[in-house]
Write a protein that holds these residues in place. Structure first.
Motif, PDB file in Angstrom:
ATOM      1  N   PHE A 171       0.859  -1.182   0.000  1.00  0.00           N
ATOM      2  CA  PHE A 171       0.000   0.000   0.000  1.00  0.00           C
ATOM      3  C   PHE A 171       0.895   1.231   0.000  1.00  0.00           C
ATOM      4  O   PHE A 171       1.533   1.543   1.008  1.00  0.00           O
ATOM      5  N   PHE A 172       0.931   1.928  -1.134  1.00  0.00           N
ATOM      6  CA  PHE A 172       1.794   3.098  -1.282  1.00  0.00           C
ATOM      7  C   PHE A 172       0.952   4.364  -1.393  1.00  0.00           C
ATOM      8  O   PHE A 172      -0.263   4.318  -1.593  1.00  0.00           O
ATOM      9  N   ASN A 173       1.626   5.502  -1.292  1.00  0.00           N
ATOM     10  CA  ASN A 173       0.968   6.810  -1.380  1.00  0.00           C
ATOM     11  C   ASN A 173       0.395   7.036  -2.777  1.00  0.00           C
ATOM     12  O   ASN A 173       1.098   6.885  -3.785  1.00  0.00           O
ATOM     13  N   TRP A 174      -0.866   7.400  -2.829  1.00  0.00           N
ATOM     14  CA  TRP A 174      -1.558   7.663  -4.090  1.00  0.00           C
ATOM     15  C   TRP A 174      -0.785   8.643  -4.977  1.00  0.00           C
ATOM     16  O   TRP A 174      -0.720   8.485  -6.193  1.00  0.00           O
ATOM     17  N   ASN A 175      -0.176   9.649  -4.379  1.00  0.00           N
ATOM     18  CA  ASN A 175       0.518  10.675  -5.153  1.00  0.00           C
ATOM     19  C   ASN A 175       1.778  10.161  -5.830  1.00  0.00           C
ATOM     20  O   ASN A 175       2.348  10.837  -6.678  1.00  0.00           O
ATOM     21  N   ALA A 176       2.219   8.964  -5.472  1.00  0.00           N
ATOM     22  CA  ALA A 176       3.433   8.386  -6.064  1.00  0.00           C
ATOM     23  C   ALA A 176       3.105   7.295  -7.085  1.00  0.00           C
ATOM     24  O   ALA A 176       3.989   6.542  -7.501  1.00  0.00           O
ATOM     25  N   ARG A 177       1.869   7.218  -7.507  1.00  0.00           N
ATOM     26  CA  ARG A 177       1.435   6.110  -8.364  1.00  0.00           C
ATOM     27  C   ARG A 177       2.184   6.027  -9.686  1.00  0.00           C
ATOM     28  O   ARG A 177       2.364   4.940 -10.236  1.00  0.00           O
ATOM     29  N   SER A 178       2.644   7.158 -10.211  1.00  0.00           N
ATOM     30  CA  SER A 178       3.347   7.141 -11.503  1.00  0.00           C
ATOM     31  C   SER A 178       4.748   6.550 -11.397  1.00  0.00           C
ATOM     32  O   SER A 178       5.361   6.221 -12.424  1.00  0.00           O
ATOM     33  N   LEU A 179       5.254   6.393 -10.182  1.00  0.00           N
ATOM     34  CA  LEU A 179       6.614   5.889  -9.994  1.00  0.00           C
ATOM     35  C   LEU A 179       6.708   4.375 -10.099  1.00  0.00           C
ATOM     36  O   LEU A 179       7.793   3.840 -10.325  1.00  0.00           O
TER      37      LEU A 179
END
Length: 275
Positions: free
Chosen positions: A130-138
């Motif tokens: 579960f990662f930060n939504w704002n980092a999804r492009s990474l």
């Protein structure tokens, strides 16, 4: 009342120009991510569907939220082998050698964790992340990866498909996820709440490579960035967590060996396991 106390207890030094300026910049950069989540872009809908699969999946069970503090060196983590665990950040390092592998892993800090350790985190297989939504492009989109959105309003969210609050620490997000998953008992482990280095909360620091704030030496390589913790902000989030758990008849306690956090009732780690 808790929020007012947090603001009242802030010193002028903690409200530095650098901190205020950084907060404004972060919020401006957040706008497109806010819009994508709250207007239900196609990927947001898909991601929320994935998160919804975890709702009450562990209803009536217990779990351990495993932080990264140095007290883990004094903790027999092999006892967690058959337990449900929500681990954070770099808990995958040497996890096998310590006797267990996490059930879930949560990483929310973009600059410090998700960018600096991107390759390691992207390569993790066989456990839900579960990662930060704002980092999804990474990250490579995989079936074991879902994204959690954090807004800036202080809250304890009981529904991670809507939003959460980062609470100045990934630990707070882990607590909100644990509640959403339905766990009746939650125990903190390795939450020392006591960095050796002191300074202005949120201030950027560059690693010497030999800090002793984590369970493994060289957690940050020399020159890598990290931030001075905001203990007061964290404690506000933890008080909200405790109030919500207790309101719903659930348990959340601190089993960290020698930890400095005073928000939760303490419990002896070893007493939680059958002899």
């Amino acid at each position: 009342m808790s929020r007012l106390k947090y603001l009242k207890d802030m010193s002028l030094k903690e409200l530095s120009f650098e901190r205020i300026s950084n907060a404004i910049k972060v919020r401006l950069k957040d706008i497109p991510h806010f819009i994508a989540w709250h207007t239900n872009s196609s990927f947001a809908k898909q991601n929320k569907t994935m998160l919804a699969k975890f709702h009450n999946i562990h209803k009536g069970e217990r779990c351990f939220i495993v932080a990264n503090g140095p007290s883990l060196k004094q903790t027999d983590l092999s006892k967690l082998k058959d337990e449900k665990t929500i681990a954070m950040n770099r808990m995958y390092l040497n996890a096998g050698d310590m006797g267990f592998m996490p059930t879930y892993i949560v990483v929310q800090d973009i600059a410090i964790q998700l960018k600096q350790f991107r390759d390691d985190l992207d390569a993790l297989e066989h456990l839900p992340k579960f990662f930060n939504w704002n980092a999804r492009s990474l990250f490579t989109k995989k079936d074991n990866l879902a994204f959690i959105r954090s807004d800036y309003k202080p809250q304890f969210s009981t529904d991670v498909t809507k939003t959460t609050w980062g609470g100045h620490s990934v630990t707070a997000v882990c607590m909100q996820l644990a509640f959403y998953m339905g766990f009746d008992e939650v125990y903190l482990v390795g939450k020392d709440h006591n960095y050796e280095q002191k300074g202005t909360p949120g201030a950027l620091v560059y690693s010497t490579g030999d800090e002793k704030n984590h369970f493994v030496q060289g957690y940050y390589k020399k020159g890598m960035a990290w931030r001075i913790p905001d203990y007061k902000g964290e404690e506000l989030a933890y008080r909200m967590a405790r109030e919500t758990f207790e309101k719903h008849g659930r348990v959340i306690k601190d089993a960290t060996i020698g930890g400095k956090l005073e928000v939760f009732e303490k419990v002896d780690y070893n007493s939680l396991f059958k002899k």
